[in-house]
Design a protein around this motif. Structure first.
Motif, mmCIF file in Angstrom:
data_model
loop_
_atom_site.group_PDB
_atom_site.id
_atom_site.type_symbol
_atom_site.label_atom_id
_atom_site.label_comp_id
_atom_site.label_asym_id
_atom_site.label_seq_id
_atom_site.Cartn_x
_atom_site.Cartn_y
_atom_site.Cartn_z
ATOM 1 N N MET A 1 -27.247 -13.217 3.538
ATOM 2 C CA MET A 1 -27.143 -11.789 3.316
ATOM 3 C C MET A 1 -25.692 -11.311 3.491
ATOM 4 O O MET A 1 -25.167 -10.578 2.653
ATOM 5 N N VAL A 2 -25.038 -11.776 4.554
ATOM 6 C CA VAL A 2 -23.640 -11.392 4.783
ATOM 7 C C VAL A 2 -22.756 -11.967 3.675
ATOM 8 O O VAL A 2 -21.862 -11.282 3.171
ATOM 9 N N LEU A 3 -23.013 -13.195 3.284
ATOM 10 C CA LEU A 3 -22.234 -13.810 2.205
ATOM 11 C C LEU A 3 -22.376 -13.001 0.912
ATOM 12 O O LEU A 3 -21.387 -12.765 0.211
ATOM 13 N N ALA A 4 -23.574 -12.547 0.607
ATOM 14 C CA ALA A 4 -23.780 -11.721 -0.591
ATOM 15 C C ALA A 4 -22.995 -10.417 -0.487
ATOM 16 O O ALA A 4 -22.394 -9.962 -1.473
ATOM 17 N N ASP A 5 -22.979 -9.805 0.703
ATOM 18 C CA ASP A 5 -22.202 -8.574 0.904
ATOM 19 C C ASP A 5 -20.710 -8.829 0.731
ATOM 20 O O ASP A 5 -19.995 -8.010 0.137
ATOM 21 N N VAL A 6 -20.241 -9.951 1.252
ATOM 22 C CA VAL A 6 -18.824 -10.307 1.127
ATOM 23 C C VAL A 6 -18.474 -10.543 -0.342
ATOM 24 O O VAL A 6 -17.455 -10.047 -0.837
ATOM 25 N N GLU A 7 -19.314 -11.282 -1.045
ATOM 26 C CA GLU A 7 -19.076 -11.546 -2.474
ATOM 27 C C GLU A 7 -19.063 -10.236 -3.262
ATOM 28 O O GLU A 7 -18.222 -10.042 -4.147
ATOM 29 N N ALA A 8 -19.972 -9.324 -2.920
ATOM 30 C CA ALA A 8 -20.019 -8.028 -3.611
ATOM 31 C C ALA A 8 -18.750 -7.223 -3.337
ATOM 32 O O ALA A 8 -18.220 -6.557 -4.234
ATOM 33 N N ALA A 9 -18.259 -7.266 -2.104
ATOM 34 C CA ALA A 9 -17.028 -6.545 -1.768
ATOM 35 C C ALA A 9 -15.840 -7.107 -2.535
ATOM 36 O O ALA A 9 -15.006 -6.354 -3.050
ATOM 37 N N LEU A 10 -15.761 -8.428 -2.633
ATOM 38 C CA LEU A 10 -14.679 -9.047 -3.399
ATOM 39 C C LEU A 10 -14.781 -8.663 -4.882
ATOM 40 O O LEU A 10 -13.765 -8.402 -5.528
ATOM 41 N N ALA A 11 -15.995 -8.591 -5.395
ATOM 42 C CA ALA A 11 -16.181 -8.171 -6.795
ATOM 43 C C ALA A 11 -15.747 -6.722 -6.984
ATOM 44 O O ALA A 11 -15.090 -6.392 -7.985
ATOM 45 N N ARG A 12 -16.079 -5.850 -6.014
ATOM 46 C CA ARG A 12 -15.636 -4.457 -6.105
ATOM 47 C C ARG A 12 -14.113 -4.367 -6.075
ATOM 48 O O ARG A 12 -13.523 -3.553 -6.779
ATOM 49 N N MET A 13 -13.488 -5.230 -5.276
ATOM 50 C CA MET A 13 -12.012 -5.256 -5.251
ATOM 51 C C MET A 13 -11.470 -5.623 -6.623
ATOM 52 O O MET A 13 -10.540 -4.995 -7.127
ATOM 53 N N ASP A 14 -12.049 -6.656 -7.224
ATOM 54 C CA ASP A 14 -11.586 -7.119 -8.535
ATOM 55 C C ASP A 14 -11.802 -6.068 -9.620
ATOM 56 O O ASP A 14 -11.022 -5.971 -10.561
ATOM 57 N N GLN A 15 -12.861 -5.258 -9.458
ATOM 58 C CA GLN A 15 -13.206 -4.256 -10.472
ATOM 59 C C GLN A 15 -12.594 -2.887 -10.183
ATOM 60 O O GLN A 15 -12.781 -1.950 -10.960
ATOM 61 N N GLY A 16 -11.901 -2.756 -9.049
ATOM 62 C CA GLY A 16 -11.241 -1.498 -8.728
ATOM 63 C C GLY A 16 -12.108 -0.467 -8.027
ATOM 64 O O GLY A 16 -11.694 0.674 -7.857
ATOM 65 N N GLY A 17 -13.307 -0.855 -7.608
ATOM 66 C CA GLY A 17 -14.200 0.103 -6.945
ATOM 67 C C GLY A 17 -14.274 -0.062 -5.442
ATOM 68 O O GLY A 17 -15.058 0.628 -4.782
ATOM 69 N N TYR A 18 -13.466 -0.951 -4.903
ATOM 70 C CA TYR A 18 -13.515 -1.205 -3.458
ATOM 71 C C TYR A 18 -13.010 0.009 -2.689
ATOM 72 O O TYR A 18 -12.048 0.667 -3.088
ATOM 73 N N GLY A 19 -13.681 0.295 -1.572
ATOM 74 C CA GLY A 19 -13.257 1.401 -0.719
ATOM 75 C C GLY A 19 -13.908 2.721 -1.068
ATOM 76 O O GLY A 19 -13.604 3.743 -0.463
ATOM 77 N N ARG A 20 -14.822 2.722 -2.027
ATOM 78 C CA ARG A 20 -15.571 3.923 -2.398
ATOM 79 C C ARG A 20 -17.023 3.746 -1.978
ATOM 80 O O ARG A 20 -17.617 2.692 -2.199
ATOM 81 N N CYS A 21 -17.577 4.778 -1.382
ATOM 82 C CA CYS A 21 -18.979 4.755 -0.959
ATOM 83 C C CYS A 21 -19.876 4.608 -2.190
ATOM 84 O O CYS A 21 -19.679 5.304 -3.193
ATOM 85 N N GLN A 22 -20.846 3.737 -2.113
ATOM 86 C CA GLN A 22 -21.736 3.511 -3.246
ATOM 87 C C GLN A 22 -22.801 4.596 -3.384
ATOM 88 O O GLN A 22 -23.509 4.619 -4.386
ATOM 89 N N LEU A 23 -22.888 5.495 -2.419
ATOM 90 C CA LEU A 23 -23.828 6.613 -2.540
ATOM 91 C C LEU A 23 -23.137 7.893 -2.976
ATOM 92 O O LEU A 23 -23.492 8.488 -3.984
#
Length: 130
Positions: A78-100
């Motif tokens: 579960m943590v690994l999936a969250d980490v992978e998702a965060a790295l993907a958000r970084m790559d896509q430019g959406g990191y640091g924004r609340c998903q809600l």
């Protein structure tokens, strides 16, 4: 303990250095979780691969130990999936924004939980709804 107080995020600016440090932290977490899963998988396989070996202790703890390993592995996945998702958000430019609420997530929060998906306010609301 859930309180009625909502903490507002206020220090949201992420510099290039901040992002680089957060990315490095996420990469380290990914490596750690992958290694943890590898070790847990190996521990699960050992008793099954050698049920008649005399050097492998077998007692009443084997079942509970397997259950604990299974829960640790689920948590690590579960943590690994969250980490992978965060790295993907970084790559896509959406990191640091609340998903809600789509507002920026506090820099201090990301420093503590770099894989965080929600700002403090939205996280508190989600937890209060549980």
């Amino acid at each position: 303990m859930v309180t009625d107080r909502i903490i507002d995020d206020h220090d949201t600016a992420l510099s290039a250095d901040d992002l680089a440090a957060l990315r490095e932290n996420l990469h380290e977490q990914r490596l750690f979780r992958r290694e943890q899963l590898k070790q847990l998988d190996q521990a699960q396989e050992l008793p099954a691969s050698a049920p008649n070996r005399t050097d492998v202790p077998h007692d009443r703890r084997t079942g509970p130990q397997a259950e604990v390993r299974g829960k640790l592995a689920a948590s690590a996945r579960m943590v690994l999936a969250d980490v992978e998702a965060a790295l993907a958000r970084m790559d896509q430019g959406g990191y640091g924004r609340c998903q809600l609420c789509q507002e920026p997530i506090d820099r201090a929060r990301l420093t503590v939980v770099p894989q965080g998906r929600y700002c403090t306010r939205c996280q508190q609301v989600r937890e209060a709804g549980r």
